[in-house]
Design an enzyme around this catalytic site. Structure first.
Site, mmCIF file in Angstrom:
data_model
loop_
_atom_site.group_PDB
_atom_site.id
_atom_site.type_symbol
_atom_site.label_atom_id
_atom_site.label_comp_id
_atom_site.label_asym_id
_atom_site.label_seq_id
_atom_site.Cartn_x
_atom_site.Cartn_y
_atom_site.Cartn_z
ATOM 1 N N ALA A 185 5.351 1.267 6.665
ATOM 2 C CA ALA A 185 6.248 1.163 5.517
ATOM 3 C C ALA A 185 6.482 2.558 4.959
ATOM 4 C CB ALA A 185 5.640 0.262 4.449
ATOM 5 N N ALA B 161 4.057 6.796 2.769
ATOM 6 C CA ALA B 161 4.087 5.881 3.915
ATOM 7 C C ALA B 161 2.697 5.317 4.151
ATOM 8 C CB ALA B 161 4.575 6.604 5.170
ATOM 9 N N ASP B 162 2.668 4.153 4.760
ATOM 10 C CA ASP B 162 1.392 3.580 5.168
ATOM 11 C C ASP B 162 1.588 2.853 6.491
ATOM 12 O OD1 ASP B 162 -1.422 3.263 4.368
ATOM 13 O OD2 ASP B 162 -0.971 1.141 4.571
ATOM 14 N N THR B 163 0.614 2.992 7.358
ATOM 15 C CA THR B 163 0.677 2.386 8.689
ATOM 16 C C THR B 163 -0.487 1.429 8.870
ATOM 17 O OG1 THR B 163 1.702 4.373 9.625
ATOM 18 C CG2 THR B 163 0.651 2.860 11.181
ATOM 19 N N THR C 29 0.823 -1.210 0.000
ATOM 20 C CA THR C 29 0.000 0.000 0.000
ATOM 21 C C THR C 29 0.860 1.265 0.000
ATOM 22 O OG1 THR C 29 -0.231 -0.216 2.414
ATOM 23 C CG2 THR C 29 -2.022 -1.080 1.059
#
Length: 201
Positions: free
Chosen positions: A117, A80-82, A55
Site C-alpha cells: 500500500a 508505504a507498507d508491504t 498500516t
C-alpha cells in the site's frame, strides 16, 4: 539528506530509497520513532487486505506529526507498507530465526500474495493505491531455509525473504509488480504523484 528534496519518505527501508532514486525523485527520509514491536499487529477480524492499507496510513500519519513537531518545510509525504499474505494470513517481518524458518517453510512451494500500500499526503489531501502481486515460490529444502537464514537476509522483510537478493532464485514466477514486492510499486507511486500534480523527472 538529498539536495533539493521533492518529498519526504516516511520509511527507513533502503529498498524504497533505491526505488525512488531509480526514478529520479530526490527525497529526504523521515527517521520516525519506531512504534512498539517489529510489526503493527493485525486487528481481530481485520482482513489482510485492509491491514496493509491501514498500516501505510498509520505511517503517513506519524510522518505528518513528526513533520509538525520538527517544524520541517512543507513537502509531499510518501509512506508505504508491504505484507505477504498466505491463505488470508498476514506474514510480516520475522521476530527471530525460528520465526523466519517457519515463514519460509509455510511459503515453500506456494503461490502467495504480496501487497504494498502506498499513501501520499500533499496539501492536506490523501492519495492511496495498493499493488497486488502473486508470487510463486519453489519448494525449499530444510537445508536451503537454514542457509538462507544464515545469510541474515530474511530479517526486516515481510514474509522473511527479499526478492531482489538471494531469494530471487527461489521465485519461479510473479504476476504483478516486481518493485511492489521489493517495497514500492513504481507504477502506482508515479500515478499517485501525477494525480497530486507532482511532475516526475
Amino acid at each position: 539528506m538529498d539536495h533539493c528534496p521533492r518529498l519526504y519518505l516516511a520509511s527507513a527501508s533502503p529498498r524504497r530509497r533505491e526505488l525512488l532514486t531509480q526514478v529520479g525523485l530526490a527525497h529526504t527520509v523521515l527517521h520516525l520513532p519506531a512504534p512498539p514491536g517489529e510489526d503493527e499487529p493485525q486487528w481481530p477480524g481485520e482482513a489482510a487486505a485492509d491491514y496493509v492499507l491501514r498500516t501505510a496510513r498509520d505511517k503517513a500519519q506519524r510522518g505528518q506529526i513528526w513533520m509538525r513537531e520538527q517544524n520541517l518545510p512543507a513537502l509531499p509525504l510518501l509512506a508505504a507498507d508491504t505484507t505477504v499474505i498466505l491463505d488470508g494470513r498476514v506474514l510480516g517481518k520475522p521476530a527471530d530465526r525460528s520465526d523466519a524458518v517457519a515463514m519460509l517453510a509455510a511459503l515453500s512451494g506456494t503461490k502467495h500474495e504480496v501487497r504494498t500500500a502506498v499513501v501520499l499526503v500533499h496539501e492536506d489531501r490523501l492519495y492511496e493505491a495498493v499493488s497486488i502481486t502473486h508470487v510463486s515460490m519453489r519448494a525449499l529444502t530444510a537445508a536451503e531455509r537454514e542457509r538462507y537464514c544464515d545469510s541474515g537476509e530474511p530479517y526486516g522483510k515481510a514474509g522473511a525473504y527479499g526478492i531482489q537478493g538471494l531469494a530471487g532464485s527461489f521465485i519461479s514466477h510473479i504476476d504483478g509488480s516486481y518493485s511492489g514486492v521489493m517495497g514500492l510499486p513504481l507504477f502506482e507511486t508515479a500515478e499517485l504523484l501525477r494525480r497530486a500534480g507532482i511532475a516526475l523527472p
